[in-house]
Scaffold this motif. Structure first.
Motif, PDB file in Angstrom:
ATOM      1  N   ARG A 121      -6.298  -0.181  -0.880  1.00 27.36           N
ATOM      2  CA  ARG A 121      -5.101  -0.379  -1.791  1.00 27.36           C
ATOM      3  C   ARG A 121      -4.094  -0.210  -0.860  1.00 27.36           C
ATOM      4  O   ARG A 121      -2.767  -0.625  -0.759  1.00 27.36           O
ATOM      5  CB  ARG A 121      -5.204   0.588  -2.901  1.00 27.36           C
ATOM      6  CG  ARG A 121      -4.110  -0.093  -3.858  1.00 27.36           C
ATOM      7  CD  ARG A 121      -4.459   0.688  -5.540  1.00 27.36           C
ATOM      8  NE  ARG A 121      -3.162   0.161  -6.219  1.00 27.36           N
ATOM      9  CZ  ARG A 121      -2.372   1.203  -6.562  1.00 27.36           C
ATOM     10  NH1 ARG A 121      -2.806   2.553  -6.358  1.00 27.36           N
ATOM     11  NH2 ARG A 121      -1.467   0.896  -7.255  1.00 27.36           N
ATOM     12  N   SER A 122      -3.867   1.000   0.236  1.00 32.54           N
ATOM     13  CA  SER A 122      -2.901   1.273   0.890  1.00 32.54           C
ATOM     14  C   SER A 122      -2.753   0.147   1.917  1.00 32.54           C
ATOM     15  O   SER A 122      -1.325  -0.141   1.988  1.00 32.54           O
ATOM     16  CB  SER A 122      -3.152   2.556   1.618  1.00 32.54           C
ATOM     17  OG  SER A 122      -3.344   3.589   0.545  1.00 32.54           O
ATOM     18  N   VAL A 123      -3.733  -0.538   2.357  1.00 33.57           N
ATOM     19  CA  VAL A 123      -3.671  -1.620   3.578  1.00 33.57           C
ATOM     20  C   VAL A 123      -2.745  -2.585   2.670  1.00 33.57           C
ATOM     21  O   VAL A 123      -1.882  -3.068   3.342  1.00 33.57           O
ATOM     22  CB  VAL A 123      -5.063  -2.010   3.937  1.00 33.57           C
ATOM     23  CG1 VAL A 123      -4.837  -3.082   4.666  1.00 33.57           C
ATOM     24  CG2 VAL A 123      -5.610  -0.805   4.624  1.00 33.57           C
ATOM     25  N   ILE A 124      -3.349  -3.107   1.484  1.00 32.96           N
ATOM     26  CA  ILE A 124      -2.434  -4.074   0.601  1.00 32.96           C
ATOM     27  C   ILE A 124      -1.049  -3.750   0.529  1.00 32.96           C
ATOM     28  O   ILE A 124      -0.206  -4.615   0.919  1.00 32.96           O
ATOM     29  CB  ILE A 124      -3.148  -4.350  -0.457  1.00 32.96           C
ATOM     30  CG1 ILE A 124      -4.758  -4.723  -0.207  1.00 32.96           C
ATOM     31  CG2 ILE A 124      -2.453  -5.526  -1.301  1.00 32.96           C
ATOM     32  CD1 ILE A 124      -5.015  -5.845   0.509  1.00 32.96           C
ATOM     33  N   ARG A 125      -0.899  -2.502   0.196  1.00 28.13           N
ATOM     34  CA  ARG A 125       0.578  -2.047  -0.168  1.00 28.13           C
ATOM     35  C   ARG A 125       1.467  -2.057   1.035  1.00 28.13           C
ATOM     36  O   ARG A 125       2.656  -2.448   1.253  1.00 28.13           O
ATOM     37  CB  ARG A 125       0.466  -0.844  -0.785  1.00 28.13           C
ATOM     38  CG  ARG A 125       0.111  -0.795  -2.434  1.00 28.13           C
ATOM     39  CD  ARG A 125      -0.026   0.401  -3.128  1.00 28.13           C
ATOM     40  NE  ARG A 125       1.303   1.211  -2.895  1.00 28.13           N
ATOM     41  CZ  ARG A 125       1.216   2.477  -2.914  1.00 28.13           C
ATOM     42  NH1 ARG A 125      -0.049   2.963  -3.168  1.00 28.13           N
ATOM     43  NH2 ARG A 125       2.172   2.930  -2.882  1.00 28.13           N
ATOM     44  N   VAL A 126       0.661  -1.772   2.258  1.00 25.81           N
ATOM     45  CA  VAL A 126       1.646  -1.746   3.530  1.00 25.81           C
ATOM     46  C   VAL A 126       1.800  -3.235   3.730  1.00 25.81           C
ATOM     47  O   VAL A 126       3.102  -3.561   4.235  1.00 25.81           O
ATOM     48  CB  VAL A 126       0.576  -1.031   4.495  1.00 25.81           C
ATOM     49  CG1 VAL A 126       1.394  -1.437   6.027  1.00 25.81           C
ATOM     50  CG2 VAL A 126       0.733   0.537   4.468  1.00 25.81           C
ATOM     51  N   PHE A 127       0.990  -4.334   3.443  1.00 27.15           N
ATOM     52  CA  PHE A 127       1.221  -5.539   3.673  1.00 27.15           C
ATOM     53  C   PHE A 127       2.436  -6.074   3.121  1.00 27.15           C
ATOM     54  O   PHE A 127       3.384  -6.661   3.453  1.00 27.15           O
ATOM     55  CB  PHE A 127       0.096  -6.168   3.616  1.00 27.15           C
ATOM     56  CG  PHE A 127       0.228  -7.763   3.746  1.00 27.15           C
ATOM     57  CD1 PHE A 127      -0.426  -8.564   4.653  1.00 27.15           C
ATOM     58  CD2 PHE A 127       0.869  -8.599   2.980  1.00 27.15           C
ATOM     59  CE1 PHE A 127      -0.123  -9.731   5.110  1.00 27.15           C
ATOM     60  CE2 PHE A 127       1.114 -10.165   3.171  1.00 27.15           C
ATOM     61  CZ  PHE A 127       0.515 -10.365   4.277  1.00 27.15           C
ATOM     62  N   ILE A 128       2.248  -5.570   1.772  1.00 22.91           N
ATOM     63  CA  ILE A 128       3.486  -6.165   0.936  1.00 22.91           C
ATOM     64  C   ILE A 128       4.895  -5.694   1.157  1.00 22.91           C
ATOM     65  O   ILE A 128       5.847  -6.402   1.306  1.00 22.91           O
ATOM     66  CB  ILE A 128       3.193  -5.489  -0.683  1.00 22.91           C
ATOM     67  CG1 ILE A 128       1.806  -6.620  -1.103  1.00 22.91           C
ATOM     68  CG2 ILE A 128       4.306  -5.917  -1.654  1.00 22.91           C
ATOM     69  CD1 ILE A 128       1.393  -5.968  -2.336  1.00 22.91           C
ATOM     70  N   ASP A 129       4.716  -4.166   1.682  1.00 21.40           N
ATOM     71  CA  ASP A 129       5.935  -3.556   2.099  1.00 21.40           C
ATOM     72  C   ASP A 129       6.740  -4.185   3.185  1.00 21.40           C
ATOM     73  O   ASP A 129       7.704  -4.698   3.290  1.00 21.40           O
ATOM     74  CB  ASP A 129       5.612  -2.215   2.438  1.00 21.40           C
ATOM     75  CG  ASP A 129       6.954  -1.346   2.853  1.00 21.40           C
ATOM     76  OD1 ASP A 129       7.747  -1.042   2.069  1.00 21.40           O
ATOM     77  OD2 ASP A 129       7.138  -1.097   4.030  1.00 21.40           O
TER      78      ASP A 129
END
Length: 882
Positions: A151-159
RNA sequence: GGGAGCAUAGCUCAGCUGGUUUAGAGCAUCUGCCUUACAAGCAGAGGGUCCGCGGUUCGAACCCGUGUGCUCCCACCA
């Protein structure tokens, strides 16, 4: 207790590792102590332990164990990397064996198989690390696809997308036609490859009709231009011919058009300084869809892009001819057609570098593709600064230059991969092709709705690509402590920044640089203080170890054969930071021999255990006779000397460890144990056969031995722990024993010990040279100004050179062997027939050496400019030599 | 093509600020020893044009220049 003849590692190792685990020595939770943190470079889940891991993890374990013994809260975090390409290959292979093709499965079905595979095989490498003695905190095993990590990886991408640093762009990428995936630059291996250079004739378009059919011949009298290419199959993608603007040969062509052979397309002749006039004919065909440089040229000159390949490397309709043929098949067909049309002027053999896929080893195809990119400019700034200003220190420092060079020329990072196993790109598309980036479909729908789109949830589809594995592992140093998913939590505050990263220089850009960037971007702080770069483990001939060469030894087999301590010793003994290691099994033998040496020293000391005698003195140990010398208790000298020597070396080792000079530290400890402790100290204090041992000698010896084991423990944890416990009845364990700072040393005592060693060696050498048998005793006469000093060591000296008597004299003893050490003279009186000429030759040789030395000193001192210019202390030093 | 690094004993490497360096260690080699902890050992020894050349300096393995050889990274000429 009966001790075996030789040390047997296997049982000992299993037993102690089990014990350490049970005592939870490796587990760490935040407390008031200083933290010492290392995150393991996560091995691929597909990995099995190889020599590179062995070196890398041994180093980390040494650092962690040492920190633990220094009273720090040592935390070494284990884990694995999901390794999308490698793992997907394994899973596809496994499915193939079952007769299942990947394309027949839905995404979810494939992922289920992949997880099954991961759960079954993914932990093997971690189990293997236990065999090496690695003191990892097993409560903290992380995986780059754990739920929160994912989930963190995904959120870093979004960020990053929201910051405008991730973008989607049609760019030229390296395409693997077999795996049907984009590759990063780093995954392309360039190899010298023999090729053919074809010189092709392109007719100048003069408005005249080309011959019938679609194959134009070059007819006599018609103007043409010749270009050279290694890829004739791409001519159908040509959209220009380029020449250098200053090239006189082609000035007449400026502004003209030429005709692409076989397909008769008319294309412009353009000029650009990019062209090298000297190469080939000086005329270049421009194929923007299939060459990196041509693409850039095409953009500059607004050329049309004609992509003639399908994603599997076969020709598509745009090629007009040879449609459906594989690219190398097509090359053959096209050459045949060109020959028939008389378009080939000549061919030449040509060798150049061609890119191959690291994974599938097929020739990489430059291809235009829609990919996701990270713009690196902003991210790289603080990361470059941190290393240049040494907020992050590199060992060895030479890698800073390499790092700077890359960071200053950093290119955007292609992070999408056409794979299934990995973090799926969180982009959601509407039927009209528009997209939004969001954590899930519902959030995506919300965004679409906000934009005024009437799209429904069931119409949305998510991007099928996953992210480059490094896009998850760059978060590793903080996300293993949930530093991103749970910002500011207790653990991240305690353990971050970590202390030392230990890794291979090969991944300085893949991983190290990117972790630094992510650290600053998301934690506002560097991820680690130090980076220790190991070398690459090579075989004896200097070749990199690889599966295909079959020169990679079976590490577990080696551990079985030699023991983990010996393997750790062998890999560490000759591997300074950043130096490649030429691995040779003989260094493991050396490690095993060292184990044995320790074991035998233990056996000796254990023999004394039942024979200690508080009333005894050196008197009855030697001969029972009370002599003047024996009342001086010679072992006192040995005991005091070794205490000092031990402290001296401990300080040296501390210094070396601070500078990450690990292999030097190990060498130093090795020599302290083998030479100073075993060869000198133990021999000096050893009682005669079946004689009792002085209680103080015994107790000190055990204490020294324990200290030595303490010093050695980080390097060779198993045998040191075992010996520590065999030496005494300890309730604690060496593993967590707290080291005290080394005491100050007595310089004079150390020098006296050094002199004693030199005297003994010199006398033994003299005995040897004169063929005095080891069993034959000698009478030793000493001519010295420091008779008093000799009293303390006389008994040691006598025993060590097998002298039946020691006397002091002011005169030369006739007919004896003369030995000089510094300003002392020794006369060896022996029954042995002496070879006078040989002795004389020896003496003359020595004299010549001494004279030469003296001459050089005198020369220096008589040189006025030396005396004037050199530092006073240096001059003083030279004066003393005289 | 651009950048970085390396070159010291047969091998692997130390040599940190130019001066106890007439250059050290481990392994390997050679010699002598089955000496009651250890032959997987003990006691010793031999082994070097510090890659070549030039310079700076009172003094260079070390600093500078240059040449040679090797390694790695980046970018690549169709």
């Amino acid at each position: 207790m009966e001790l075996s003849k030789n040390y047997v590692p296997n049982e000992v190792e299993a037993r102690w590792y089990e014990h350490w685990l049970r005592k939870e020595y490796f587990n760490s939770t935040p407390d008031e102590r200083e933290a010492y943190t290392i995150v393991i470079p996560p091995p691929n889940v597909t990995g099995v332990l190889h020599m590179g891991h062995c070196l890398n993890n041994t180093i980390q374990d040494i650092l962690i164990r040492r920190a633990r013994m220094q009273g720090k809260n040592a935390c070494w975090v284990p884990g694995t990397d999901h390794a999308s390409i490698a793992t997907e290959a394994k899973v596809v292979g496994m499915l193939r064996e079952k007769g299942i093709t990947k394309s027949s499965l839905t995404r979810d079905e494939f992922m289920a198989y992949a997880w099954e595979w991961k759960d079954k095989y993914g932990g093997i490498i971690l189990q293997q690390l236990k065999k090496m003695g690695c003191s990892l905190d097993w409560n903290r095993v992380s995986f780059t696809m754990d739920e929160t990590y994912y989930r963190s990886v995904i959120r870093v991408f979004i960020d990053l997308y929201n910051k405008g640093w991730i973008y989607r762009g049609k760019r030229m990428i390296n395409w693997d036609v077999k795996a049907k995936t984009a590759l990063s630059d780093e995954e392309v291996i360039r190899k010298q490859t023999k090729q053919k250079l074809y010189y092709l004739k392109y007719l100048v378009d003069d408005g005249q009709p080309i011959g019938s059919g679609n194959i134009a011949s070059v007819e006599n009298g018609r103007a043409y231009v010749t270009i050279a290419t290694v890829r004739p199959e791409t001519i159908m993608g040509d959209t220009a011919i380029c020449v250098h603007p200053k090239d006189e040969r082609y000035k007449h062509l400026h502004g003209k058009r030429v005709i692409v052979p076989l397909i008769n397309r008319s294309i412009p002749v353009i000029t650009d300084e990019y062209v090298t006039m000297e190469f080939g004919t000086g005329a270049l065909k421009v194929t923007p869809a299939h060459d990196m440089n041509d693409y850039q040229l095409g953009q500059k000159h607004n050329l049309q892009v004609v992509d003639i390949f399908n994603e599997d490397g076969t020709l598509n309709e745009a090629a007009e001819i040879c449609i459906g043929q594989e690219r190398f098949e097509a090359r053959k067909s096209i050459i045949k057609l060109l020959e028939e049309g008389n378009h080939i002027e000549k061919t030449e053999d040509y060798t150049s570098e061609v890119g191959y896929s690291e994974r599938t080893d097929v020739v990489v195809e430059p291809r235009l593709s829609l990919q996701w990119w990270v713009s690196m400019g902003k991210l790289s700034e603080p990361a470059l600064k941190a290393v240049m200003e040494e907020h992050i220190r590199f060992f060895p420092p030479k890698f800073r230059n390499l790092y700077r060079n890359w960071m200053e020329n950093i290119r955007d990072w292609c992070i999408s991969r056409q794979l299934t196993w990995g973090h799926r790109i969180p982009a959601f598309y509407a039927p009209d092709g528009s997209f939004v980036v969001a954590e899930n479909a519902e959030a995506a729908l919300e965004q679409f709705t906000k934009q005024g789109s009437g799209v429904r949830l069931d119409e949305l589809w998510q991007d099928n690509d996953v992210m480059d594995t490094w896009f998850s592992s760059w978060l590793w140093p903080f996300e293993v402590f949930k530093g991103f998913s749970d910002p500011g939590n207790k653990e991240i505050r305690y353990y971050y920044p970590t202390n030392t990263l230990v890794t291979a220089p090969e991944i300085i850009f893949f991983w190290v640089a990117r972790m630094i960037m992510a650290g600053f971007e998301y934690m506002g702080e560097k991820p680690f203080h130090n980076v220790y770069f190991t070398g690459i483990v090579r075989d004896k001939q200097g070749r990199k170890m690889s599966k295909s060469l079959g020169n990679s030894p079976d590490l577990l087999g080696l551990i079985d054969q030699y023991g983990a301590d010996a393997v750790r010793f062998g890999i560490m003994i000759a591997s300074p930071a950043g130096n490649d290691i030429l691995f040779d099994e003989s260094s493991l033998e050396q490690g095993r021999n060292f184990n044995n040496k320790l074991w035998n020293a233990l056996k000796l000391v254990k023999m004394w255990e039942g024979r200690k005698d508080r009333e005894s003195s050196d008197v009855n140990r030697e001969s029972g006779k009370i002599t003047e010398a024996s009342r001086l208790k010679p072992p006192n000298f040995a005991i005091n000397w070794f205490a000092n020597r031990l402290n001296q070396v401990r300080s040296e080792v501390n210094e070396m460890m601070e500078q990450f000079r690990l292999s030097e530290a190990l060498k130093t400890i090795y020599s302290l144990i083998w030479d100073d402790f075993c060869s000198w100290y133990l021999e000096w204090v050893k009682p005669g056969f079946e004689q009792p041992v002085d209680a103080e000698v015994y107790e000190k010896t055990v204490a020294y031995f324990e200290e030595l084991m303490e010093l050695l423990h980080p390097f060779m944890p198993f045998i040191s722990e075992e010996i520590y416990h065999l030496l005494g009845d300890h309730t604690d364990d060496l593993c967590v024993k707290q080291t005290v700072a080394p005491a100050a040393t007595n310089k004079h005592l150390l020098e006296a010990g050094q002199l004693l060693k030199e005297v003994i060696s010199a006398l033994r050498d003299a005995r040897n040279r004169n063929q005095v048998k080891p069993k034959d005793t000698i009478k030793l006469h000493i001519q010295t100004k420091r008779k008093k000093g000799y009293a303390a060591i006389e008994n040691i000296l006598r025993k060590q050179v097998n002298a039946e008597s020691v006397n002091y004299t002011d005169e030369t003893i006739a007919g004896s062997i003369v030995v000089a050490v510094e300003d002392e003279k020794f006369f060896i009186e022996t029954e042995q027939q002496l070879d006078a000429t040989a002795i004389k030759a020896e003496l003359l040789k020595d004299l010549a050496h001494q004279q030469g030395f003296l001459d050089s000193v005198i020369k220096k001192l008589s040189n006025e400019r030396f005396v004037q210019n050199a530092k006073p202390e240096v001059v003083e030093l030279e004066r003393k030599k005289q």
